[in-house]
Design a protein around this motif. Structure first.
Motif, PDB file in Angstrom:
ATOM      1  N   LYS A 255       1.545   7.941   6.826  1.00 41.26           N
ATOM      2  CA  LYS A 255       0.571   7.918   6.964  1.00 41.26           C
ATOM      3  C   LYS A 255       0.141   6.957   6.428  1.00 41.26           C
ATOM      4  CE  LYS A 255       1.006  12.608   5.476  1.00 41.26           C
ATOM      5  NZ  LYS A 255      -0.179  13.580   6.060  1.00 41.26           N
ATOM      6  N   VAL A 256       0.323   5.543   5.678  1.00 43.25           N
ATOM      7  CA  VAL A 256      -0.609   4.404   5.910  1.00 43.25           C
ATOM      8  C   VAL A 256      -0.226   3.822   7.282  1.00 43.25           C
ATOM      9  CG1 VAL A 256      -0.142   2.224   5.315  1.00 43.25           C
ATOM     10  CG2 VAL A 256      -0.122   3.648   3.763  1.00 43.25           C
ATOM     11  N   ILE A 257       0.164   3.950   8.167  1.00 41.70           N
ATOM     12  CA  ILE A 257      -0.012   3.703   9.291  1.00 41.70           C
ATOM     13  C   ILE A 257      -0.770   3.928  10.056  1.00 41.70           C
ATOM     14  CG2 ILE A 257       1.832   2.685  11.112  1.00 41.70           C
ATOM     15  CD1 ILE A 257       3.334   1.289   9.106  1.00 41.70           C
ATOM     16  N   LEU A 258      -0.431   5.085  10.743  1.00 38.22           N
ATOM     17  CA  LEU A 258      -1.266   6.103  11.054  1.00 38.22           C
ATOM     18  C   LEU A 258      -3.065   5.955  10.450  1.00 38.22           C
ATOM     19  CD1 LEU A 258       0.592   9.615  11.050  1.00 38.22           C
ATOM     20  CD2 LEU A 258       0.546   7.862  13.122  1.00 38.22           C
ATOM     21  N   SER A 259      -3.026   5.693   9.635  1.00 38.04           N
ATOM     22  CA  SER A 259      -4.891   5.864   9.019  1.00 38.04           C
ATOM     23  C   SER A 259      -5.585   4.404   9.382  1.00 38.04           C
ATOM     24  CB  SER A 259      -4.620   5.606   7.355  1.00 38.04           C
ATOM     25  OG  SER A 259      -6.029   5.320   7.468  1.00 38.04           O
ATOM     26  N   PHE A 260      -4.694   3.321   9.754  1.00 35.31           N
ATOM     27  CA  PHE A 260      -4.624   1.837  10.493  1.00 35.31           C
ATOM     28  C   PHE A 260      -5.012   2.052  11.638  1.00 35.31           C
ATOM     29  CE2 PHE A 260      -2.156  -0.500   7.004  1.00 35.31           C
ATOM     30  CZ  PHE A 260      -3.071  -0.765   6.612  1.00 35.31           C
ATOM     31  N   GLY A 261      -4.066   3.447  12.057  1.00 33.13           N
ATOM     32  CA  GLY A 261      -4.715   3.511  14.096  1.00 33.13           C
ATOM     33  C   GLY A 261      -5.591   4.613  14.302  1.00 33.13           C
ATOM     34  N   ARG A 262      -5.725   5.193  13.308  1.00 36.94           N
ATOM     35  CA  ARG A 262      -6.759   6.288  13.666  1.00 36.94           C
ATOM     36  C   ARG A 262      -8.508   5.197  13.422  1.00 36.94           C
ATOM     37  NH1 ARG A 262      -6.136  10.213  10.145  1.00 36.94           N
ATOM     38  NH2 ARG A 262      -7.213   9.365   8.272  1.00 36.94           N
ATOM     39  N   HIS A 263      -8.637   4.230  12.673  1.00 32.22           N
ATOM     40  CA  HIS A 263      -9.907   3.518  12.393  1.00 32.22           C
ATOM     41  C   HIS A 263      -9.630   2.508  13.544  1.00 32.22           C
ATOM     42  CE1 HIS A 263     -10.302   6.038   9.061  1.00 32.22           C
ATOM     43  NE2 HIS A 263      -9.451   5.361   8.234  1.00 32.22           N
ATOM     44  N   GLY A 264      -8.518   1.793  13.899  1.00 33.55           N
ATOM     45  CA  GLY A 264      -7.926   1.020  15.219  1.00 33.55           C
ATOM     46  C   GLY A 264      -8.492  -0.332  15.465  1.00 33.55           C
ATOM     47  N   LYS A 265      -8.751  -1.285  16.134  1.00 33.20           N
ATOM     48  CA  LYS A 265      -9.111  -2.984  16.147  1.00 33.20           C
ATOM     49  C   LYS A 265      -8.115  -3.210  14.482  1.00 33.20           C
ATOM     50  CE  LYS A 265     -14.237  -2.349  17.508  1.00 33.20           C
ATOM     51  NZ  LYS A 265     -15.157  -2.699  17.578  1.00 33.20           N
TER      52      LYS A 265
ATOM     53  N   VAL B 169       0.697  -1.220  -0.392  1.00 36.88           N
ATOM     54  CA  VAL B 169       0.019   0.107   0.019  1.00 36.88           C
ATOM     55  C   VAL B 169       0.754   1.267  -0.115  1.00 36.88           C
ATOM     56  CG1 VAL B 169      -1.602   0.715   0.738  1.00 36.88           C
ATOM     57  CG2 VAL B 169      -1.883  -1.206   1.243  1.00 36.88           C
ATOM     58  N   ALA B 170       1.854   0.908   0.674  1.00 37.01           N
ATOM     59  CA  ALA B 170       2.970   2.387   0.523  1.00 37.01           C
ATOM     60  C   ALA B 170       3.862   2.181  -0.600  1.00 37.01           C
ATOM     61  CB  ALA B 170       3.674   1.968   2.203  1.00 37.01           C
ATOM     62  N   LYS B 171       4.026   1.323  -1.167  1.00 33.09           N
ATOM     63  CA  LYS B 171       5.052   1.519  -2.007  1.00 33.09           C
ATOM     64  C   LYS B 171       4.102   2.010  -3.806  1.00 33.09           C
ATOM     65  CE  LYS B 171       6.656  -2.044  -4.007  1.00 33.09           C
ATOM     66  NZ  LYS B 171       6.917  -3.571  -4.347  1.00 33.09           N
ATOM     67  N   GLN B 172       2.924   1.104  -3.538  1.00 34.88           N
ATOM     68  CA  GLN B 172       2.258   1.420  -5.262  1.00 34.88           C
ATOM     69  C   GLN B 172       2.004   2.748  -5.538  1.00 34.88           C
ATOM     70  OE1 GLN B 172       2.544  -1.009  -7.778  1.00 34.88           O
ATOM     71  NE2 GLN B 172       3.787  -2.673  -6.087  1.00 34.88           N
ATOM     72  N   ALA B 173       2.317   3.114  -7.061  1.00 40.57           N
ATOM     73  CA  ALA B 173       1.609   4.468  -6.877  1.00 40.57           C
ATOM     74  C   ALA B 173       0.926   4.733  -7.469  1.00 40.57           C
ATOM     75  CB  ALA B 173       3.325   5.048  -8.230  1.00 40.57           C
ATOM     76  N   ARG B 174       0.546   3.445  -7.951  1.00 39.66           N
ATOM     77  CA  ARG B 174      -0.832   3.318  -8.435  1.00 39.66           C
ATOM     78  C   ARG B 174      -1.753   3.614  -7.567  1.00 39.66           C
ATOM     79  NH1 ARG B 174      -1.098  -2.585 -11.079  1.00 39.66           N
ATOM     80  NH2 ARG B 174       0.155  -2.894  -9.080  1.00 39.66           N
ATOM     81  N   VAL B 175      -2.288   3.173  -6.655  1.00 40.84           N
ATOM     82  CA  VAL B 175      -3.401   3.403  -5.730  1.00 40.84           C
ATOM     83  C   VAL B 175      -2.392   4.458  -5.188  1.00 40.84           C
ATOM     84  CG1 VAL B 175      -3.363   1.390  -5.810  1.00 40.84           C
ATOM     85  CG2 VAL B 175      -2.332   1.902  -3.538  1.00 40.84           C
ATOM     86  N   ARG B 176      -1.783   5.393  -5.313  1.00 44.63           N
ATOM     87  CA  ARG B 176      -1.299   6.430  -4.147  1.00 44.63           C
ATOM     88  C   ARG B 176      -2.839   7.206  -3.978  1.00 44.63           C
ATOM     89  NH1 ARG B 176       4.290   7.479  -5.420  1.00 44.63           N
ATOM     90  NH2 ARG B 176       4.372   5.007  -4.643  1.00 44.63           N
ATOM     91  N   GLN B 177      -3.137   7.840  -5.359  1.00 37.74           N
ATOM     92  CA  GLN B 177      -4.652   8.685  -5.217  1.00 37.74           C
ATOM     93  C   GLN B 177      -5.775   8.462  -4.550  1.00 37.74           C
ATOM     94  OE1 GLN B 177      -3.269  11.661  -7.005  1.00 37.74           O
ATOM     95  NE2 GLN B 177      -4.964  12.873  -6.061  1.00 37.74           N
ATOM     96  N   GLN B 178      -5.615   7.191  -4.353  1.00 38.89           N
ATOM     97  CA  GLN B 178      -6.969   7.273  -3.759  1.00 38.89           C
ATOM     98  C   GLN B 178      -6.508   6.598  -2.429  1.00 38.89           C
ATOM     99  OE1 GLN B 178      -6.928   3.128  -6.326  1.00 38.89           O
ATOM    100  NE2 GLN B 178      -9.050   3.556  -5.218  1.00 38.89           N
ATOM    101  N   LEU B 179      -5.311   6.244  -1.765  1.00 36.29           N
ATOM    102  CA  LEU B 179      -4.886   6.380  -0.510  1.00 36.29           C
ATOM    103  C   LEU B 179      -5.328   7.647   0.298  1.00 36.29           C
ATOM    104  CD1 LEU B 179      -3.137   5.004   2.222  1.00 36.29           C
ATOM    105  CD2 LEU B 179      -0.921   5.526   0.614  1.00 36.29           C
ATOM    106  N   VAL B 180      -4.694   8.978  -0.770  1.00 33.19           N
ATOM    107  CA  VAL B 180      -4.617  10.172  -0.530  1.00 33.19           C
ATOM    108  C   VAL B 180      -6.063  10.909  -0.275  1.00 33.19           C
ATOM    109  CG1 VAL B 180      -4.326  12.491  -0.871  1.00 33.19           C
ATOM    110  CG2 VAL B 180      -2.487  10.905  -1.427  1.00 33.19           C
ATOM    111  N   ALA B 181      -6.881   9.912  -0.274  1.00 29.03           N
ATOM    112  CA  ALA B 181      -8.363  10.628   0.070  1.00 29.03           C
ATOM    113  C   ALA B 181      -8.686   9.686   0.833  1.00 29.03           C
ATOM    114  CB  ALA B 181      -9.481  10.040  -1.259  1.00 29.03           C
ATOM    115  N   SER B 182      -8.440   9.440   1.206  1.00 32.21           N
ATOM    116  CA  SER B 182      -9.134   8.280   2.696  1.00 32.21           C
ATOM    117  C   SER B 182      -8.064   8.023   4.153  1.00 32.21           C
ATOM    118  CB  SER B 182      -9.108   6.939   2.102  1.00 32.21           C
ATOM    119  OG  SER B 182      -7.305   6.052   2.352  1.00 32.21           O
ATOM    120  N   LEU B 183      -7.164   9.650   3.485  1.00 36.29           N
ATOM    121  CA  LEU B 183      -6.143  10.013   4.947  1.00 36.29           C
ATOM    122  C   LEU B 183      -6.564  10.934   5.841  1.00 36.29           C
ATOM    123  CD1 LEU B 183      -2.840   8.142   3.191  1.00 36.29           C
ATOM    124  CD2 LEU B 183      -4.696   7.503   4.753  1.00 36.29           C
ATOM    125  N   ASP B 184      -6.922  12.248   4.558  1.00 35.48           N
ATOM    126  CA  ASP B 184      -6.488  13.265   5.857  1.00 35.48           C
ATOM    127  C   ASP B 184      -7.156  14.359   4.442  1.00 35.48           C
ATOM    128  OD1 ASP B 184      -4.317  15.121   7.298  1.00 35.48           O
ATOM    129  OD2 ASP B 184      -6.214  15.393   6.861  1.00 35.48           O
TER     130      ASP B 184
END
Length: 228
Positions: free
Chosen positions: A118-128, A72-87
């Protein structure tokens, strides 16, 4: 990226987007707080990922393997979706950063660490969730994270990897030493840390003397006791 990892990444994005919708209805300070999490660090062959996966199943948590977090952290193809879900609040600045990364085509170590964070902090924000590897013990808030370290003597790990992978003892030993060395280099490069430092963990598990089920029991009990 393999088909299996790609499917896991896509499913994770769907979860993030659904959780983002839910969080947008809450007060912002609450949405920003990290929820209780479990992080597992391990020596190669010490069965730490197995302990983490079984603990996640017992607690009905999401299990985030090292491979999933890395891809998730490495792939440029999905980075734009990641941005939209993080902050959502910093989307413009992050999108500019992502565009620059995508134009460059590759990730520098600093870029990778920022994306990984960013990826790991997003996991932490959602928890469980249970995260294996990738330095999550240094990224998440230690006050809201149960940090596990799984280890075993080298001989015990050699026997296990030789049996599991159909290798000779010499081949298994060389594989373990190589992967342990790669992980040590990763932590030094990105965090300037020694991942074997016991002060960075809440629970140490010697999987050569403790059955996996007993290790899982201890992780679950420690989590429930700490975050009751």
């Amino acid at each position: 990226m393999s088909r299996t990892i790609e499917q896991l990444v896509n499913r994770q994005f769907l979860r993030w987007m659904e959780l983002q919708k839910t969080q947008s209805k809450r007060d912002q300070p609450e949405a920003d707080d990290q929820k209780p999490m479990i992080v597992v660090s391990r020596e190669y062959g010490a069965r730490g990922a197995e302990v983490g996966r079984l603990a996640a199943e017992r607690l009905k948590f999401q299990f985030h393997s090292q491979e999933l977090v890395h891809e998730v952290a490495k792939q440029a193809r999905v980075r734009q979706q990641l941005v939209a879900s993080l902050d959502e609040r910093a989307r413009d600045d992050i999108e500019q950063w992502v565009s620059e990364l995508m134009d460059g085509g590759t990730l520098s170590p600093t870029d990778y660490l920022r994306n990984l964070t960013k990826v790991i902090l997003s996991f932490g924000r959602h928890g469980k969730g249970v995260i294996v590897g990738r330095g999550a013990q240094y990224i998440l808030d230690p006050k809201r994270t149960l940090r596990i370290r799984a280890f075993a003597p080298l001989d015990a790990r050699v026997r296990r990897i030789a049996s599991r992978d159909g290798l000779s003892r010499g081949e298994a030993r060389a594989k373990i030493l190589r992967i342990d060395s790669e992980r040590t280099a990763f932590y030094r490069q990105h965090f300037d840390k020694d991942q074997s430092d016991t002060h960075d963990y809440d629970l140490l598990l010697n999987t050569s003397t403790l059955p996996v089920d007993a290790c899982v029991d201890m992780v679950v009990r420690a989590f429930r006791a700490r975050f009751r």
